[in-house]
Write a protein that holds these residues in place. Structure first.
Motif, PDB file in Angstrom:
ATOM      1  N   GLY A  17       3.382  15.511  -6.771  1.00 40.31           N
ATOM      2  CA  GLY A  17       3.796  15.082  -5.438  1.00 40.31           C
ATOM      3  C   GLY A  17       2.669  15.076  -4.442  1.00 40.31           C
ATOM      4  O   GLY A  17       2.841  14.642  -3.299  1.00 40.31           O
ATOM      5  N   ALA A  18       1.506  15.556  -4.837  1.00 44.29           N
ATOM      6  CA  ALA A  18       0.277  15.495  -4.041  1.00 44.29           C
ATOM      7  C   ALA A  18      -0.886  15.630  -5.008  1.00 44.29           C
ATOM      8  O   ALA A  18      -0.749  16.237  -6.084  1.00 44.29           O
ATOM      9  N   GLY A  19      -2.017  15.073  -4.634  1.00 50.47           N
ATOM     10  CA  GLY A  19      -3.172  15.101  -5.517  1.00 50.47           C
ATOM     11  C   GLY A  19      -4.057  16.307  -5.301  1.00 50.47           C
ATOM     12  O   GLY A  19      -3.743  17.215  -4.540  1.00 50.47           O
ATOM     13  N   ARG A  20      -5.182  16.297  -5.977  1.00 51.96           N
ATOM     14  CA  ARG A  20      -6.173  17.366  -5.846  1.00 51.96           C
ATOM     15  C   ARG A  20      -6.907  17.265  -4.508  1.00 51.96           C
ATOM     16  O   ARG A  20      -6.951  16.220  -3.882  1.00 51.96           O
ATOM     17  N   GLN A  22      -6.644  18.583  -1.301  1.00 50.17           N
ATOM     18  CA  GLN A  22      -6.003  18.256  -0.035  1.00 50.17           C
ATOM     19  C   GLN A  22      -6.884  18.735   1.128  1.00 50.17           C
ATOM     20  O   GLN A  22      -7.482  19.804   1.065  1.00 50.17           O
ATOM     21  N   SER A  23      -6.922  17.941   2.182  1.00 48.95           N
ATOM     22  CA  SER A  23      -7.780  18.261   3.328  1.00 48.95           C
ATOM     23  C   SER A  23      -7.223  17.571   4.564  1.00 48.95           C
ATOM     24  O   SER A  23      -6.261  16.801   4.493  1.00 48.95           O
ATOM     25  N   LEU A  24      -7.860  17.819   5.702  1.00 50.31           N
ATOM     26  CA  LEU A  24      -7.455  17.157   6.943  1.00 50.31           C
ATOM     27  C   LEU A  24      -7.585  15.649   6.798  1.00 50.31           C
ATOM     28  O   LEU A  24      -6.755  14.890   7.287  1.00 50.31           O
ATOM     29  N   GLN A  25      -8.639  15.213   6.119  1.00 46.20           N
ATOM     30  CA  GLN A  25      -8.853  13.781   5.935  1.00 46.20           C
ATOM     31  C   GLN A  25      -7.923  13.197   4.881  1.00 46.20           C
ATOM     32  O   GLN A  25      -7.516  12.037   4.965  1.00 46.20           O
ATOM     33  N   ASP A  26      -7.572  13.992   3.864  1.00 40.66           N
ATOM     34  CA  ASP A  26      -6.692  13.552   2.776  1.00 40.66           C
ATOM     35  C   ASP A  26      -5.554  14.556   2.608  1.00 40.66           C
ATOM     36  O   ASP A  26      -5.571  15.386   1.697  1.00 40.66           O
ATOM     37  N   PRO A  27      -4.557  14.527   3.518  1.00 48.23           N
ATOM     38  CA  PRO A  27      -3.503  15.545   3.481  1.00 48.23           C
ATOM     39  C   PRO A  27      -2.684  15.543   2.196  1.00 48.23           C
ATOM     40  O   PRO A  27      -2.097  16.559   1.835  1.00 48.23           O
ATOM     41  N   LEU A  28      -2.658  14.413   1.494  1.00 47.01           N
ATOM     42  CA  LEU A  28      -1.954  14.351   0.209  1.00 47.01           C
ATOM     43  C   LEU A  28      -2.907  14.454  -0.972  1.00 47.01           C
ATOM     44  O   LEU A  28      -2.524  14.204  -2.110  1.00 47.01           O
ATOM     45  N   GLY A  29      -4.137  14.829  -0.713  1.00 45.63           N
ATOM     46  CA  GLY A  29      -5.104  14.993  -1.776  1.00 45.63           C
ATOM     47  C   GLY A  29      -5.715  13.676  -2.214  1.00 45.63           C
ATOM     48  O   GLY A  29      -5.373  12.604  -1.720  1.00 45.63           O
ATOM     49  N   LEU A  35       0.793   7.238  -3.467  1.00 41.14           N
ATOM     50  CA  LEU A  35       2.184   7.532  -3.807  1.00 41.14           C
ATOM     51  C   LEU A  35       3.159   6.780  -2.901  1.00 41.14           C
ATOM     52  O   LEU A  35       4.302   6.534  -3.280  1.00 41.14           O
ATOM     53  N   HIS A  36       2.706   6.430  -1.697  1.00 38.62           N
ATOM     54  CA  HIS A  36       3.585   5.810  -0.713  1.00 38.62           C
ATOM     55  C   HIS A  36       3.340   4.308  -0.547  1.00 38.62           C
ATOM     56  O   HIS A  36       3.839   3.705   0.399  1.00 38.62           O
ATOM     57  N   ASP A  37       2.612   3.740  -1.498  1.00 36.85           N
ATOM     58  CA  ASP A  37       2.360   2.300  -1.415  1.00 36.85           C
ATOM     59  C   ASP A  37       3.647   1.480  -1.465  1.00 36.85           C
ATOM     60  O   ASP A  37       3.694   0.361  -0.959  1.00 36.85           O
ATOM     61  N   TRP A  38       4.692   2.033  -2.045  1.00 34.28           N
ATOM     62  CA  TRP A  38       5.975   1.314  -2.105  1.00 34.28           C
ATOM     63  C   TRP A  38       6.636   1.235  -0.725  1.00 34.28           C
ATOM     64  O   TRP A  38       7.362   0.269  -0.433  1.00 34.28           O
ATOM     65  N   ALA A 174       6.227   6.609  -8.390  1.00 29.98           N
ATOM     66  CA  ALA A 174       5.195   5.612  -8.126  1.00 29.98           C
ATOM     67  C   ALA A 174       4.400   5.315  -9.398  1.00 29.98           C
ATOM     68  O   ALA A 174       4.146   6.224 -10.201  1.00 29.98           O
ATOM     69  N   PRO A 175       3.982   4.074  -9.603  1.00 28.64           N
ATOM     70  CA  PRO A 175       3.183   3.715 -10.786  1.00 28.64           C
ATOM     71  C   PRO A 175       1.723   4.131 -10.608  1.00 28.64           C
ATOM     72  O   PRO A 175       0.801   3.321 -10.597  1.00 28.64           O
ATOM     73  N   VAL A 176       1.536   5.442 -10.458  1.00 26.20           N
ATOM     74  CA  VAL A 176       0.226   6.024 -10.160  1.00 26.20           C
ATOM     75  C   VAL A 176       0.032   7.239 -11.063  1.00 26.20           C
ATOM     76  O   VAL A 176       0.982   7.992 -11.299  1.00 26.20           O
ATOM     77  N   LEU A 177      -1.178   7.435 -11.560  1.00 26.05           N
ATOM     78  CA  LEU A 177      -1.543   8.639 -12.304  1.00 26.05           C
ATOM     79  C   LEU A 177      -2.563   9.416 -11.487  1.00 26.05           C
ATOM     80  O   LEU A 177      -3.629   8.901 -11.168  1.00 26.05           O
ATOM     81  N   LEU A 178      -2.229  10.663 -11.134  1.00 30.08           N
ATOM     82  CA  LEU A 178      -3.128  11.477 -10.318  1.00 30.08           C
ATOM     83  C   LEU A 178      -3.957  12.453 -11.153  1.00 30.08           C
ATOM     84  O   LEU A 178      -5.000  12.900 -10.720  1.00 30.08           O
ATOM     85  N   GLY A 179      -3.468  12.823 -12.325  1.00 29.76           N
ATOM     86  CA  GLY A 179      -4.243  13.677 -13.211  1.00 29.76           C
ATOM     87  C   GLY A 179      -4.265  15.144 -12.842  1.00 29.76           C
ATOM     88  O   GLY A 179      -4.746  15.985 -13.607  1.00 29.76           O
ATOM     89  N   GLY A 180      -3.734  15.500 -11.680  1.00 27.17           N
ATOM     90  CA  GLY A 180      -3.707  16.884 -11.226  1.00 27.17           C
ATOM     91  C   GLY A 180      -3.231  16.939  -9.794  1.00 27.17           C
ATOM     92  O   GLY A 180      -3.092  15.921  -9.123  1.00 27.17           O
ATOM     93  N   GLY A 181      -2.984  18.156  -9.328  1.00 31.06           N
ATOM     94  CA  GLY A 181      -2.482  18.331  -7.968  1.00 31.06           C
ATOM     95  C   GLY A 181      -1.295  19.268  -7.962  1.00 31.06           C
ATOM     96  O   GLY A 181      -1.257  20.253  -8.720  1.00 31.06           O
ATOM     97  N   GLU A 182      -0.301  18.972  -7.145  1.00 30.51           N
ATOM     98  CA  GLU A 182       0.899  19.813  -7.035  1.00 30.51           C
ATOM     99  C   GLU A 182       2.011  19.209  -7.889  1.00 30.51           C
ATOM    100  O   GLU A 182       2.545  18.139  -7.572  1.00 30.51           O
TER     101      GLU A 182
END
Length: 214
Positions: A17-20, A22-29, A35-38, A174-182
């Motif tokens: 549900g979030a990637g690796r 995470q930061s102020l610039q990339d809050p979802l990692g 993930l929200h492109d849809w 989402a048709p996305v592979l993040l490979g890690g995260g939450e």
């Protein structure tokens, strides 16, 4: 009857549900925004920025439904913002500007007290320090006969799932592979908790799954 629900929560095909990183610039990692492109192109999302154009169809229908009949939200502190530990001041008021998209009371789970923050459009952030059940009780009082939306992030949803306090989830795969995260469901046995898939619909940008308990 009022429901406690998750709505329009996006996660990757490999379960994050979030990637690796995470930061102020990339809050979802890293790559998490994908993930929200849809949702971003839809009319429902564009209306939040006072734009009239946007796509219609399955994705827009589910996006619009996610805001219907809501009386309160609950979210984790990470979803509210990047500040950690004691609040250094009252400057941070969320990612969303002066008029957040909630327009109802929002209960933020935290270990650190803070006075409520009232924003434009009917949104007030209340900071709850005594756990998920206390936040839900306050949200029920605020929502009356309307629904309560568990907004995320991943940790917050997992806590409410494990406690069997969520009635229904709308998940956008989402048709996305993040490979890690939450990871959203690692170590959680949904059938054992009483959840089952009752509907699934393919949209242009995601597959929408409705998961219900009971």
């Amino acid at each position: 009857m009022s429901k406690v629900k998750v709505a329009a929560f996006s996660f990757s095909l490999d379960g994050y549900g979030a990637g690796r990183e995470q930061s102020l610039q990339d809050p979802l990692g890293r790559d998490g925004e994908r993930l929200h492109d849809w949702f971003v192109p839809t009319r429902s999302f564009q209306k939040m920025s006072n734009k009239e154009e946007g796509t219609t169809g399955v994705d827009d229908d589910f996006g619009a439904q996610s805001f219907e009949k809501l009386g309160a939200w609950i979210m984790g502190r990470n979803m509210f913002g990047p500040v950690r530990g004691d609040w250094p001041d009252n400057e941070w008021k969320g990612w969303w500007g002066d008029n957040p998209p909630y327009h109802v009371p929002v209960f933020v789970l935290t270990h650190h007290p803070r006075a409520p923050v009232t924003m434009a459009g009917g949104t007030t952030f209340h900071f709850v320090t005594d756990g998920i059940e206390a936040a839900l009780e306050r949200a029920r009082d605020a929502a009356s006969d309307r629904d309560i939306r568990i907004g995320g992030g991943v940790s917050t949803i997992r806590q409410y799932l494990k406690a069997r306090l969520i009635d229904e989830l709308h998940l956008a795969v989402a048709p996305v592979l993040l490979g890690g995260g939450e990871s959203l469901f690692a170590g959680i046995d949904l059938p054992e908790l009483g959840y089952r898939v009752i509907r699934h619909v393919a949209g242009a940008g995601a597959t929408h799954m409705i998961v219900s308990r009971g």
